[in-house]
Design a protein around this motif. Structure first.
Motif, short mmCIF file in Angstrom:
data_model
loop_
_atom_site.label_atom_id
_atom_site.label_comp_id
_atom_site.label_asym_id
_atom_site.label_seq_id
_atom_site.Cartn_x
_atom_site.Cartn_y
_atom_site.Cartn_z
N VAL A 175 3.60 6.81 -15.05
CA VAL A 175 4.37 8.06 -15.17
C VAL A 175 5.72 7.91 -14.45
CG1 VAL A 175 4.46 10.50 -14.46
CG2 VAL A 175 2.37 9.55 -15.47
N PHE A 176 5.70 7.28 -13.28
CA PHE A 176 6.93 7.03 -12.52
C PHE A 176 7.85 6.08 -13.27
CE2 PHE A 176 8.81 3.93 -9.42
CZ PHE A 176 9.84 4.75 -8.96
N ARG A 177 7.31 5.00 -13.81
CA ARG A 177 8.12 4.01 -14.55
C ARG A 177 8.71 4.62 -15.82
NH1 ARG A 177 9.29 0.50 -10.70
NH2 ARG A 177 7.68 -1.02 -10.18
N LEU A 178 8.02 5.58 -16.40
CA LEU A 178 8.52 6.23 -17.61
C LEU A 178 9.66 7.20 -17.31
CD1 LEU A 178 5.19 6.97 -19.53
CD2 LEU A 178 7.02 5.44 -20.27
N GLY A 179 9.89 7.46 -16.02
CA GLY A 179 10.96 8.37 -15.64
C GLY A 179 10.58 9.84 -15.70
N ILE A 180 9.29 10.10 -15.92
CA ILE A 180 8.82 11.48 -16.01
C ILE A 180 8.86 12.15 -14.64
CG2 ILE A 180 6.80 12.91 -16.56
CD1 ILE A 180 6.04 10.77 -18.64
N LYS A 202 0.82 -1.21 0.00
CA LYS A 202 0.00 0.00 0.00
C LYS A 202 0.86 1.26 0.00
CE LYS A 202 -3.09 0.26 3.17
NZ LYS A 202 -3.66 0.08 4.51
N TYR A 203 1.88 1.31 0.86
CA TYR A 203 2.74 2.48 0.92
C TYR A 203 3.56 2.62 -0.35
CZ TYR A 203 1.80 3.30 5.89
OH TYR A 203 1.19 3.60 7.09
N THR A 204 4.03 1.50 -0.90
CA THR A 204 4.85 1.54 -2.12
C THR A 204 4.10 2.18 -3.27
OG1 THR A 204 6.11 -0.44 -1.50
CG2 THR A 204 6.06 0.13 -3.83
N TYR A 205 2.83 1.77 -3.45
CA TYR A 205 2.06 2.27 -4.59
C TYR A 205 1.18 3.46 -4.24
CZ TYR A 205 3.61 -1.69 -7.37
OH TYR A 205 4.38 -2.60 -8.08
N GLY A 206 1.19 3.87 -2.97
CA GLY A 206 0.42 5.05 -2.58
C GLY A 206 -1.08 4.85 -2.62
N LEU A 224 -2.08 5.08 -13.57
CA LEU A 224 -1.44 6.15 -14.32
C LEU A 224 -0.25 6.75 -13.58
CD1 LEU A 224 -1.27 8.00 -16.76
CD2 LEU A 224 -3.06 9.43 -15.74
N ASP A 225 -0.40 7.00 -12.27
CA ASP A 225 0.71 7.59 -11.53
C ASP A 225 1.93 6.68 -11.54
OD1 ASP A 225 -0.43 5.73 -9.82
OD2 ASP A 225 -0.64 7.08 -8.11
N ASN A 226 1.71 5.37 -11.46
CA ASN A 226 2.83 4.44 -11.49
C ASN A 226 3.48 4.38 -12.87
OD1 ASN A 226 4.29 2.07 -10.04
ND2 ASN A 226 3.70 1.24 -12.02
#
Length: 202
Positions: A98-103, A58-62, A94-96
């Protein structure tokens, strides 16, 4: 949506892992927080171990409890291995993506970019962090946001080949979500089977 706003280093120390990203405090104090955190701790019960694994996910993925449970129930009804499907669905947020894309440098920063309407899906602005990205969709940076310092800094030297389920286009500052990732490709240190066992007890 509400989200965890407390001290992140304290949570990272509880799990002994930098689950919110690089953590200087964790490198100096790699033991649980609290008065007796550095002492030998008694063995945790089986339930406590399973609960801790769910909390870590839960904390990892918010994701907060109600939303996490809903995602689990959805995964349980889907075909495939429940724990793996759960992680794949979390990776599809979507938030994850965006994170994986390095944005963005962290998922929290990615969530903020999405909420502030800097991110597009198939050319349309989407400001819902929990939006489920589907295979074939293209996630990118809104045209007028491409020069944002936080985005440029995050993308500088980012290795996109780490995540084979995403195809990055440097020219357009966008990435195609090719398919949901295989469990072996997801780098998070989460024992999803313990989460499945926990919910099966409730």
């Amino acid at each position: 949506m509400a989200r965890y706003l407390g001290p992140k280093s304290k949570i990272a120390r509880r799990f002994g892992e930098p689950i919110f990203g690089a953590d200087k405090v964790l490198s100096r104090r790699n033991f649980p927080p609290g008065q007796h955190g550095n002492n030998r701790r008694r063995k945790q019960s089986e339930y406590a171990v399973m609960l801790a694994e769910k909390q870590k996910a839960k904390y990892t993925y918010g994701v907060l409890e109600r939303q996490f449970r809903n995602m689990f129930e959805k995964a349980a009804k889907a075909s495939g291995i429940t724990g793996e499907v759960l992680l794949q669905n979390l990776e599809s947020r979507l938030d994850n993506v965006v994170f994986r894309l390095g944005i963005a440098p962290t998922r929290a920063a990615a969530r903020q970019l999405v909420g502030h309407k800097h991110i597009t899906v198939d050319g349309q602005v989407v400001n819902i962090p929990s939006y489920a990205v589907k295979p074939g969709q293209i996630v990118g940076v809104r045209e007028k946001s491409k020069s944002l310092e936080v985005i440029e800094a995050a993308l500088a030297g980012f290795n996109h080949s780490k995540y084979p389920w995403i195809e990055w286009d440097e020219n357009s500052k966008s990435g195609k979500f090719l398919h949901k990732p295989e469990r072996a490709d997801i780098p998070e240190n989460i024992k999803e089977q313990l989460i499945v066992e926990l919910y099966s007890k409730n």
